[in-house]
Design an enzyme around this catalytic site. Structure first.
Site, mmCIF file in Angstrom:
data_model
loop_
_atom_site.group_PDB
_atom_site.id
_atom_site.type_symbol
_atom_site.label_atom_id
_atom_site.label_comp_id
_atom_site.label_asym_id
_atom_site.label_seq_id
_atom_site.Cartn_x
_atom_site.Cartn_y
_atom_site.Cartn_z
ATOM 1 N N HIS A 1 0.812 -1.230 0.000
ATOM 2 C CA HIS A 1 0.000 0.000 0.000
ATOM 3 C C HIS A 1 0.837 1.268 0.000
ATOM 4 C CE1 HIS A 1 -4.015 1.931 1.137
ATOM 5 N NE2 HIS A 1 -4.314 1.058 0.192
ATOM 6 N N HIS B 1 -6.938 -2.610 -10.852
ATOM 7 C CA HIS B 1 -7.284 -2.184 -9.499
ATOM 8 C C HIS B 1 -8.752 -1.798 -9.476
ATOM 9 C CE1 HIS B 1 -7.305 1.057 -6.294
ATOM 10 N NE2 HIS B 1 -6.685 0.086 -5.647
#
Length: 382
Positions: A185, A285
């Site tokens: 992340h 994504h």
């Protein structure tokens, strides 16, 4: 046919839908949003209206180039997300006008179904084993979880051991009957990414996502040279021009363009082709809503190198709204052992519940990601 109106709706949990209307009554839907910055994208969409009102929605390529180039300044999360939502809606209109799903307009299917994966564990990964069991019971074999909590630019062996122990528990409980990606992340510095990847390698996660932030992309090939694990990145890259530099540098095995951030279907189709030319997979994504997911799937269905599709059903962010809440045809998103079959309805294949969208948009709270801090009070990457 001419475009007559653009209307945006911010809806829970953190999404925005765009409705484009034509003078022939055809409606197209898109999902332009940057999570946490929906109002900025909303303004950007409406700034594009002068380039769109009165134009032929079938001229998707020309309208895309006009939106991108005519304003001189370009790129970035907000602007490219605005273009992305418009682009999705234009493809939706074109498919409906011609009576075919969008993937037929893109050359037709290269696969009969697309494998998806679900999230487990939350922002700070917890209850991962129970989360995976629930997903396995629903037929999934592939998952993703955050690989660590916040880390300092140089952090402790205890933090590394905690991240490794969590993954070791997964392998102990499930062996190799499941596959999972680990999402760093962008929380991890280059130095700590190298340490973590080395320590995790023996557990053979499917990929390491965003090992470092996109602005540190020059380190991807250096990290890749130190491991046999595939590295993935791309959710915070917004055009083929950014992906071009990453592909040229090497190091990334899986590109993850976001169909609601990186210019929409038109742009991400080009990114997928560029990736294929470099023998790189794509896994778009998509922790977003139904229009974004459908857009991703249409690109997946026509891209040979599409390997996995993220989907946000049951995701920890979905407080106040689930992916299929806003659709009238949830059966078309049915998951069969984690796979989704190609849509048969024209356009994107999503029938939007307009009444519910209107109702929930009337009092939609602004979503913000949390602000994390290290023990010394300095801001941590979320």
């Amino acid at each position: 046919m001419k475009i007559t109106q653009l209307t945006t709706y911010r809806v829970p949990p953190r999404w925005m839908f765009l409705r484009i209307e034509t003078d022939e009554g055809l409606i197209g839907w898109g999902e332009p949003v940057v999570e946490g910055h929906a109002r900025a994208v909303q303004a950007a969409v409406h700034e594009l209206e002068p380039y769109l009102i009165g134009q032929d929605p079938a001229r998707i390529n020309d309208l895309w180039q006009v939106m991108y180039r005519a304003g001189f300044y370009r790129g970035g999360a907000v602007f490219m997300s605005a273009i992305a939502g418009v682009d999705q809606a234009l493809w939706d209109i074109k498919g409906k006008a011609l009576g075919v799903p969008v993937y037929q307009l893109l050359g037709g299917l290269v696969r009969d179904r697309m494998r998806t994966y679900g999230w487990v564990g939350g922002d700070r990964p917890a209850d991962v084993i129970d989360g995976i069991r629930q997903r396995v019971d629903a037929g999934f074999t592939h998952f993703k979880l955050n690989g660590c909590e916040e880390l300092g630019i140089i952090d402790s062996s205890r933090a590394v051991d905690a991240a490794v122990a969590r993954v070791a528990q997964i392998r102990a409980a499930f062996g190799n009957t499941v596959e999972f990606g680990l999402d760093f992340h962008g929380r991890v510095s280059v130095a700590m990414a190298a340490v973590l990847i080395k320590e995790l390698e023996y557990l053979r996660p499917l990929f390491i996502e965003e090992p470092v932030l996109a602005e540190q992309a020059e380190h991807y090939p250096k990290l890749a040279a130190k491991t046999h694990l595939p590295l993935a990145a791309g959710e915070r890259m917004y055009s083929r021009f950014e992906f071009k530099r990453v592909l040229a540098a090497g190091g990334i095995a899986i590109l993850q363009p976001d169909l609601s951030h990186a210019g929409g279907i038109s742009e991400c189709l080009k990114i997928a082709a560029m990736a294929e030319a470099h023998d790189v997979a794509i896994a778009p994504h998509c922790p977003l809503g139904p229009i974004a997911l459908a857009s991703c799937l249409h690109v997946d269905y026509v891209s040979w190198n599409a390997t996995l599709q993220e989907q946000g059903m049951g995701m920890h962010y979905n407080r106040g709204g689930e992916v299929l809440d806003y659709v009238l045809n949830p059966q078309d998103f049915r998951l069969d052992n984690g796979f989704i079959a190609p849509f048969t309805k024209p356009g994107l294949g999503v029938e939007i519940n307009e009444a519910l969208v209107l109702e929930r948009s009337r009092d939609c709270p602004d979503w913000r990601n949390p602000v994390w801090r290290h023990a010394d009070g300095s801001v941590a990457e979320w």
